[in-house]
Design a protein around this motif. Sequence first.
Motif, PDB file in Angstrom:
ATOM      1  N   ALA A 114      66.537  33.552  57.000  1.00 46.02           N
ATOM      2  CA  ALA A 114      66.786  33.965  55.620  1.00 46.02           C
ATOM      3  C   ALA A 114      65.648  33.541  54.697  1.00 46.02           C
ATOM      4  N   LEU A 115      65.059  32.361  54.935  1.00 48.89           N
ATOM      5  CA  LEU A 115      63.929  31.925  54.108  1.00 48.89           C
ATOM      6  C   LEU A 115      62.719  32.817  54.323  1.00 48.89           C
ATOM      7  N   VAL A 116      62.487  33.223  55.584  1.00 45.07           N
ATOM      8  CA  VAL A 116      61.399  34.170  55.848  1.00 45.07           C
ATOM      9  C   VAL A 116      61.676  35.487  55.133  1.00 45.07           C
ATOM     10  N   GLY A 117      62.943  35.916  55.165  1.00 44.45           N
ATOM     11  CA  GLY A 117      63.304  37.140  54.460  1.00 44.45           C
ATOM     12  C   GLY A 117      63.074  37.033  52.966  1.00 44.45           C
ATOM     13  N   ALA A 118      63.435  35.879  52.381  1.00 45.12           N
ATOM     14  CA  ALA A 118      63.216  35.675  50.944  1.00 45.12           C
ATOM     15  C   ALA A 118      61.723  35.675  50.621  1.00 45.12           C
ATOM     16  N   PHE A 119      60.925  35.005  51.455  1.00 48.25           N
ATOM     17  CA  PHE A 119      59.474  34.975  51.268  1.00 48.25           C
ATOM     18  C   PHE A 119      58.906  36.388  51.303  1.00 48.25           C
ATOM     19  N   TRP A 120      59.379  37.181  52.256  1.00 43.76           N
ATOM     20  CA  TRP A 120      58.917  38.561  52.404  1.00 43.76           C
ATOM     21  C   TRP A 120      59.276  39.392  51.170  1.00 43.76           C
ATOM     22  N   LEU A 121      60.493  39.247  50.686  1.00 42.01           N
ATOM     23  CA  LEU A 121      60.942  40.027  49.534  1.00 42.01           C
ATOM     24  C   LEU A 121      60.196  39.653  48.259  1.00 42.01           C
ATOM     25  N   LEU A 122      59.735  38.397  48.172  1.00 37.45           N
ATOM     26  CA  LEU A 122      59.069  37.936  46.964  1.00 37.45           C
ATOM     27  C   LEU A 122      57.554  38.097  47.015  1.00 37.45           C
ATOM     28  N   LEU A 123      57.045  38.685  48.085  1.00 37.96           N
ATOM     29  CA  LEU A 123      55.618  38.969  48.148  1.00 37.96           C
ATOM     30  C   LEU A 123      55.258  40.024  47.097  1.00 37.96           C
ATOM     31  N   PRO A 124      53.980  40.119  46.723  1.00 30.87           N
ATOM     32  CA  PRO A 124      53.590  41.069  45.669  1.00 30.87           C
ATOM     33  C   PRO A 124      53.949  42.508  46.022  1.00 30.87           C
ATOM     34  N   ARG A 125      53.980  43.317  44.987  1.00 28.32           N
ATOM     35  CA  ARG A 125      54.274  44.736  45.172  1.00 28.32           C
ATOM     36  C   ARG A 125      53.246  45.356  46.115  1.00 28.32           C
ATOM     37  N   GLY A 126      53.712  46.316  46.889  1.00 30.75           N
ATOM     38  CA  GLY A 126      52.819  47.010  47.811  1.00 30.75           C
ATOM     39  C   GLY A 126      52.891  46.490  49.226  1.00 30.75           C
ATOM     40  N   VAL A 127      53.449  45.291  49.414  1.00 25.69           N
ATOM     41  CA  VAL A 127      53.601  44.771  50.777  1.00 25.69           C
ATOM     42  C   VAL A 127      54.654  45.617  51.489  1.00 25.69           C
ATOM     43  N   PRO A 128      54.340  46.168  52.657  1.00 23.04           N
ATOM     44  CA  PRO A 128      55.282  47.089  53.322  1.00 23.04           C
ATOM     45  C   PRO A 128      56.443  46.364  53.984  1.00 23.04           C
ATOM     46  N   GLY A 129      57.500  47.122  54.250  1.00 23.89           N
ATOM     47  CA  GLY A 129      58.618  46.640  55.058  1.00 23.89           C
ATOM     48  C   GLY A 129      59.585  45.738  54.343  1.00 23.89           C
ATOM     49  N   LYS A 130      59.613  45.757  53.005  1.00 19.42           N
ATOM     50  CA  LYS A 130      60.521  44.845  52.308  1.00 19.42           C
ATOM     51  C   LYS A 130      61.987  45.169  52.569  1.00 19.42           C
ATOM     52  N   CYS A 190      63.145  46.026  55.386  1.00 20.17           N
ATOM     53  CA  CYS A 190      63.460  45.391  56.676  1.00 20.17           C
ATOM     54  C   CYS A 190      63.691  43.897  56.512  1.00 20.17           C
ATOM     55  N   ALA A 191      63.104  43.300  55.459  1.00 15.82           N
ATOM     56  CA  ALA A 191      63.279  41.856  55.250  1.00 15.82           C
ATOM     57  C   ALA A 191      64.736  41.508  55.032  1.00 15.82           C
ATOM     58  N   ALA A 192      65.484  42.436  54.441  1.00 17.52           N
ATOM     59  CA  ALA A 192      66.906  42.172  54.205  1.00 17.52           C
ATOM     60  C   ALA A 192      67.666  41.947  55.498  1.00 17.52           C
ATOM     61  N   LEU A 193      67.174  42.526  56.608  1.00 16.65           N
ATOM     62  CA  LEU A 193      67.847  42.347  57.894  1.00 16.65           C
ATOM     63  C   LEU A 193      67.824  40.884  58.337  1.00 16.65           C
ATOM     64  N   LEU A 194      66.804  40.149  57.898  1.00 12.62           N
ATOM     65  CA  LEU A 194      66.704  38.744  58.286  1.00 12.62           C
ATOM     66  C   LEU A 194      67.781  37.892  57.625  1.00 12.62           C
ATOM     67  N   TRP A 195      68.477  38.431  56.621  1.00 15.62           N
ATOM     68  CA  TRP A 195      69.548  37.702  55.953  1.00 15.62           C
ATOM     69  C   TRP A 195      70.882  37.844  56.684  1.00 15.62           C
ATOM     70  N   LEU A 196      70.964  38.801  57.590  1.00 16.05           N
ATOM     71  CA  LEU A 196      72.260  39.082  58.215  1.00 16.05           C
ATOM     72  C   LEU A 196      72.857  37.882  58.949  1.00 16.05           C
ATOM     73  N   PRO A 197      72.079  37.111  59.744  1.00 10.29           N
ATOM     74  CA  PRO A 197      72.705  35.962  60.433  1.00 10.29           C
ATOM     75  C   PRO A 197      73.296  34.916  59.485  1.00 10.29           C
ATOM     76  N   LEU A 198      72.827  34.900  58.221  1.00 12.16           N
ATOM     77  CA  LEU A 198      73.358  33.937  57.253  1.00 12.16           C
ATOM     78  C   LEU A 198      74.524  34.519  56.470  1.00 12.16           C
ATOM     79  N   LEU A 199      74.367  35.754  55.993  1.00 10.34           N
ATOM     80  CA  LEU A 199      75.385  36.341  55.129  1.00 10.34           C
ATOM     81  C   LEU A 199      76.503  37.028  55.909  1.00 10.34           C
ATOM     82  N   TRP A 200      76.217  37.485  57.113  1.00  9.89           N
ATOM     83  CA  TRP A 200      77.246  38.103  57.960  1.00  9.89           C
ATOM     84  C   TRP A 200      77.140  37.526  59.371  1.00  9.89           C
ATOM     85  N   PRO A 201      77.400  36.246  59.528  1.00 13.66           N
ATOM     86  CA  PRO A 201      77.236  35.639  60.857  1.00 13.66           C
ATOM     87  C   PRO A 201      78.342  36.066  61.821  1.00 13.66           C
TER      88      PRO A 201
END
Length: 770
Positions: A466-482, A484-495
């Motif tokens: 989830a921390l990697v996902g948060a880091f990915w989502l908070l990267l500057p605009r234009g970074v691709p695959g944001k 997909c970063a939400a998928l990294l939250w699934l083990p925490l929010l929907w375990p």
Amino acid sequence: MLAGVCVCLWSPWLAPWPVSLAILAIALLLLARGVIRANRAALVVGWLLVGMGLAGLHAAYALSRQLPSFPLRKDAVITGRIVSLPQHEPRRTAFLFRVDDDARDARLRGRELRLAWYDEEGAIRRTLRAGERWRFDVRLRAPRGLRNPGGSDAEQYAMAQRIAATGYVRNPASARRLAAATGIDAWRDEQSGRIAAGAERPSVRFVQALALGDVRALDDEDWTTLRANGLTHLIAISGFHVGLVAGCFAWLTRALWWLFPSFARRMPAPVAAAIAGAVGAAIYTAVAGFALLTVRTALMIAIVAAVRASRHSLRIADGLALAVFAVLLVDPLSVLGAGFWLSFAGVAWLLWCLPDGRGQPVRQFLSAQGVAMLGLLPLSALLFGQASLAGPLANLAAVPWWSLVVVPLSLLGLALETARDGAGVWAWQAAAWCFDVSWPLFQRLASSPLSLWWLPEPRWFALPLALVGAFWLLLPRGVPGKACAALLWLPLLWPDRHLPRTGEAELLVVDVGQGLSVVVRTARHALLFDMGPAVPEGFDAGERAVVPALHALGVGRLDRAVVSHTDNDHVGGLEAVRAAFPLATVLAPDGAPLLASTPCRAGEDWTWDGVRLRFLHPPADFPYLSNESSCVLRVEAAGRAVLLTGDIGEVVERRLLRHRPEDVRADVVLVAHHGSGGSSDPGFVAATGARAALVSAGHGNRFGHPRPEVVHRWAASGAQVHDTAREGALRVRLGRDGVTVEARRQAQPRLWDATQRGDRRAAGLSYRPD
């Protein structure tokens, strides 16, 4: 260094203090080598080992100052000082007490104790004040807590706070006040009383919290509303409030230097302002009772002031790192508290995402809220098992209004009152009025669908992902695959809730102390058998243990609840459970004094997801006789069976054996009446053929449950005896591949557990026969 501290404290075992000292010595040698030869690897490893060694020494020292777990109780007459704001309740008062350094008993000298004074009338105890010296006749025991999924860890808290023992005033009549209240805590207690008396508005309790960090007047409903809105970080004194005070001191100093330019000959204005800010932060930190959030901010301000005084520049990120370093040097055990991670991680996220702080103020504020929400959500979900969907909206309103209006008015009243009695009343009344304006909004949000979202207990890898996902989502605009970063939250929010498969069942015997509560789960249904004890104005197992365990298991609803009988240790937590989980059906023995219940009768059965549940007792014509009328439930799944016996005695056990001996046969049996001497008839024990016998009892309970002869009887019959007092919550799985029993303390060992410290007498002697 932080990594080394975490490695030590999150390890399940604690090395002896000489080993930690040796690690620290090796670390110092590596650091010297790294400095002399400019070896970066030696420096990194050296600081890692410094963290491990320092944390090991602090943990060993904190545990060595605790009372030994055996004997279970210690009676003593002690003198000392009350060092916390006493929590006054109708039937008791709780407080921290520091024993004098010259106490007769060497094991108690200078120790900090958590005491309770129980007294129905309470004429004397309600006059207890922080900073007073007293002599008490007390009964003490080593810190011990419950261990459940989703529950707090009292033993971890005791170690982190250096609490040596818990206990109560044994003879209130012999208590004597030796000296009047003195010190900062006495001043805080006095000022809190003045706020309550001066600002006659309903929300005066929040002014006490915001001005002094005194949250004693906040009730459960207040905390529920705050948690549902994600506002608990604001209601007590936070780091932002310390920054406001420091900024005010610095601004006043700048104004003074402007009025008197000659002062600059002795000290430049920037240096004077920095030092004044550090002094103001230190004063306010003391007012807050040295809470960690305020200490962190005060350290950062002090570091910045020191750098300013030395005429060097310092990046904010370096100031944060130095503050972390200072906190770890002073108290490495602070990493065990949620406040450490939330405070430092929050500032770190903001520094990374908004490094320069330039731009429109409104846009910067909204950006900061978004960063805080995304960055801290993984930590909040893991630490508290919940997320607030209303949090971002609530913070948008609360942060500017409370921090920039309510808090300054509260502090102004405090300053005026300190200068002259009665001068601060108008400011406190204004603060309370301003708070009243906003509170209804948060109450409505708390009752909306956007309020608390309870999360099941995740696996260990969920937070890093989830921390990697948060880091990915908070990267500057234009970074691709944001996306997909939400998928990294699934083990925490929907375990994965590890639900039983169709035809299988799982039981959790909740550690509720001296009482009983069992959760039965099938693939799509859940049943609660008893709810544990509750004491008026005290411990409520339903609220403290059962409801958090249900949330941690991911139980969204209870299809049925069974009250085996209406003794307090079985039904006390019912109201707390009912408040969290609306119960459509509550079953209890016929004639039990329980409203809105359906009788449980022998022969009644139903099937959930291929699992059969059936009552064996009491029959329809059986009178209500409390323990002997307990509902006895049989759960059959995957060719296995569990017997939940309540508090039946030998007479009922023999009756079951006579009438339906085949129904008594079970793989797992909940030992009746917590293992008392009046239950577990030898014939009944032998007839069950159980491979596992489960005991739900409180650690060191006054009844001596489970009785040694009962334990030996079950062990001699071939059953492995498991006890919640020794092992915490017990998780039983009835599956096609057999029966498994998992004990919480063994599955998740902690270095502060008595059972992990080799204290066999405290942990309980082996239950296997010689």
